[in-house]
Design a protein around this motif. Structure first.
Motif, short mmCIF file in Angstrom:
data_model
loop_
_atom_site.label_atom_id
_atom_site.label_comp_id
_atom_site.label_asym_id
_atom_site.label_seq_id
_atom_site.Cartn_x
_atom_site.Cartn_y
_atom_site.Cartn_z
N VAL A 174 13.55 -6.92 -5.38
CA VAL A 174 12.09 -7.02 -5.29
C VAL A 174 11.44 -5.81 -5.96
N ALA A 175 11.97 -4.63 -5.71
CA ALA A 175 11.44 -3.42 -6.34
C ALA A 175 11.53 -3.50 -7.86
N ASP A 176 12.65 -4.02 -8.37
CA ASP A 176 12.81 -4.16 -9.82
C ASP A 176 11.79 -5.15 -10.39
N LEU A 177 11.56 -6.24 -9.68
CA LEU A 177 10.57 -7.22 -10.14
C LEU A 177 9.17 -6.61 -10.17
N MET A 178 8.85 -5.82 -9.18
CA MET A 178 7.55 -5.14 -9.17
C MET A 178 7.43 -4.18 -10.34
N ALA A 179 8.46 -3.41 -10.57
CA ALA A 179 8.44 -2.43 -11.67
C ALA A 179 8.28 -3.13 -13.01
N GLU A 180 8.99 -4.25 -13.22
CA GLU A 180 8.90 -4.99 -14.46
C GLU A 180 7.49 -5.55 -14.70
N SER A 181 6.79 -5.82 -13.60
CA SER A 181 5.43 -6.36 -13.72
C SER A 181 4.37 -5.27 -13.87
N GLY A 182 4.76 -4.01 -13.73
CA GLY A 182 3.83 -2.91 -13.95
C GLY A 182 3.34 -2.20 -12.71
N PHE A 183 3.91 -2.52 -11.55
CA PHE A 183 3.52 -1.82 -10.33
C PHE A 183 4.09 -0.40 -10.32
N VAL A 184 3.40 0.49 -9.62
CA VAL A 184 3.87 1.88 -9.49
C VAL A 184 3.93 2.25 -8.01
N ASP A 185 4.44 3.45 -7.74
CA ASP A 185 4.55 3.94 -6.36
C ASP A 185 5.27 2.93 -5.46
N ILE A 186 6.31 2.35 -6.00
CA ILE A 186 7.06 1.31 -5.28
C ILE A 186 7.98 1.97 -4.25
N LYS A 187 7.97 1.42 -3.04
CA LYS A 187 8.90 1.91 -2.02
C LYS A 187 9.22 0.80 -1.03
N THR A 188 10.34 0.96 -0.35
CA THR A 188 10.77 -0.02 0.64
C THR A 188 10.71 0.59 2.03
N ILE A 189 10.27 -0.21 2.99
CA ILE A 189 10.11 0.22 4.37
C ILE A 189 11.09 -0.54 5.25
N GLN A 190 11.73 0.15 6.14
CA GLN A 190 12.71 -0.48 7.03
C GLN A 190 12.05 -0.98 8.32
N ASP A 191 12.64 -2.03 8.90
CA ASP A 191 12.16 -2.53 10.19
C ASP A 191 12.77 -1.71 11.32
N LEU A 192 12.47 -2.07 12.55
CA LEU A 192 12.96 -1.30 13.69
C LEU A 192 14.48 -1.35 13.82
N GLY A 193 15.09 -2.36 13.22
CA GLY A 193 16.54 -2.46 13.25
C GLY A 193 17.23 -1.67 12.16
N GLY A 194 16.43 -0.97 11.35
CA GLY A 194 16.99 -0.17 10.27
C GLY A 194 17.31 -0.95 9.01
N ASN A 195 16.82 -2.19 8.90
CA ASN A 195 17.06 -3.01 7.72
C ASN A 195 15.89 -2.91 6.75
N ASP A 196 16.19 -2.89 5.45
CA ASP A 196 15.13 -2.94 4.45
C ASP A 196 14.35 -4.24 4.65
N ARG A 197 13.04 -4.13 4.84
CA ARG A 197 12.28 -5.32 5.23
C ARG A 197 11.03 -5.57 4.40
N VAL A 198 10.33 -4.52 3.98
CA VAL A 198 9.07 -4.67 3.25
C VAL A 198 9.08 -3.76 2.04
N THR A 199 8.75 -4.29 0.88
CA THR A 199 8.61 -3.47 -0.32
C THR A 199 7.17 -3.54 -0.80
N ILE A 200 6.62 -2.37 -1.14
CA ILE A 200 5.22 -2.28 -1.53
C ILE A 200 5.11 -1.67 -2.92
N GLY A 201 4.05 -2.02 -3.62
CA GLY A 201 3.79 -1.46 -4.95
C GLY A 201 2.30 -1.43 -5.21
N LYS A 202 1.86 -0.50 -6.08
CA LYS A 202 0.43 -0.28 -6.31
C LYS A 202 0.04 -0.68 -7.72
#
Length: 292
Positions: free
Chosen positions: A254-282
């Motif tokens: 997902v992060a790679d797809l965001m980067a390819e589309s031109g998003f910046v400040d991309i990061k992934t947030i983990q859920d309470l179980g410690g799993n990668d769950r949400v990726t955000i981009g600006k």
């Protein structure tokens, strides 16, 4: 043998463990929820009256609910409701069941939305309205638009908004961005389908009862995520954010797809179980290059 409130839920708990292979904590929680619903009481009452004798009619009604659960039907559909981020939401088989992991998406959104700003928020694939309504509840100055391709799901979301008194949420019927053509937002959030279409889990547990259109998305589970990312920048205001929930093993994709589309400040947030769950981009734009 006389059934008490406690012996009823303990017996149900054991059956849930044995027949559905639930762990002890989940089995107890579900047994108590079903009994609370039967008796129309809260958990505090249940614990305070655990030694009371259970009326025979209540025992019969409870057994009917428990049988449905033992056949695999999700508790949320049996009860017709689910708690999410402090909100009690109506849930039906037309909607995905809101899950605690998705509260990570709400938390990420609230961090980016000033408490007193008139921001515009878009929730794609709103289902019960869980994400949109949680944001609207905690950011009353925001104008939230919730979109879903399912008319039945949208009716449930509208009902939930009315029950919660959240009048500053607009609902639109359509496939992803088709419902908001020409509109732009400060923040776009989505919990789209992201399970691989041939994943064996789709035929197991609660997922068997949930709408397939809200769960699976192509061979690798990313078809809808690709579509959302590809069309997000033209619907984001300068410096606006896109936030996507995804599977625990999809963050880098997902992060790679965001980067390819031109998003910046991309990061992934983990859920309470410690799993990668949400990726955000600006959206990197400082000023708009679109016609207003």
């Amino acid at each position: 043998m006389t059934q008490t409130v406690r012996s009823t839920w303990v017996g149900a708990q054991q059956r849930l463990i044995q027949e559905l292979a639930l762990d002890t904590g989940d089995a107890k929680f579900e047994a108590q929820l079903l009994l609370q619903h039967t008796l129309e009481v809260n958990r505090a009452w249940l614990l305070a009256h655990e030694h009371d004798t259970l009326p025979s009619k209540s025992d019969t009604d409870f057994e009917a609910l428990l049988t449905r659960r033992l056949l695999g039907e999700p508790v949320a559909y049996i009860l017709g409701c689910r708690e999410f981020y402090g909100l009690n939401l109506t849930v039906t088989p037309d909607t995905l069941i809101p899950r605690p992991d998705t509260e990570t998406l709400v938390e990420a959104a609230l961090e980016k939305i000033p408490t007193d700003a008139n921001c515009t928020i878009l929730d794609l694939g709103t289902g019960t309205g869980a994400v949109a309504l949680a944001i609207a509840k905690h950011r009353p100055h925001a104008q939230v638009t919730a979109v879903d391709a399912s008319h039945a799901a949208l009716r449930i979301a509208e009902h939930n908004a009315k029950q919660l008194g959240l009048a500053h949420v607009n609902f639109s019927l359509g496939h992803w961005f088709s419902a908001v053509e020409g509109e732009r937002f400060n923040l776009i959030v989505s919990n789209p389908p992201y399970i691989e279409q041939h994943d064996p889990h789709l035929s197991q547990g609660d997922l068997r009862f949930e709408p397939m259109s809200a769960l699976a998305s192509g061979a690798d589970g990313l078809d809808d995520i690709r579509e959302i990312i590809a069309h997000s920048l033209i619907h984001l205001l300068p410096q606006g954010w896109l936030m996507l929930e995804h599977g625990y093993n999809q963050a880098q994709l997902v992060a790679d797809l965001m980067a390819e589309s031109g998003f910046v400040d991309i990061k992934t947030i983990q859920d309470l179980g410690g799993n990668d769950r949400v990726t955000i981009g600006k959206n990197p734009l400082i000023v708009s290059t679109h016609w207003d």
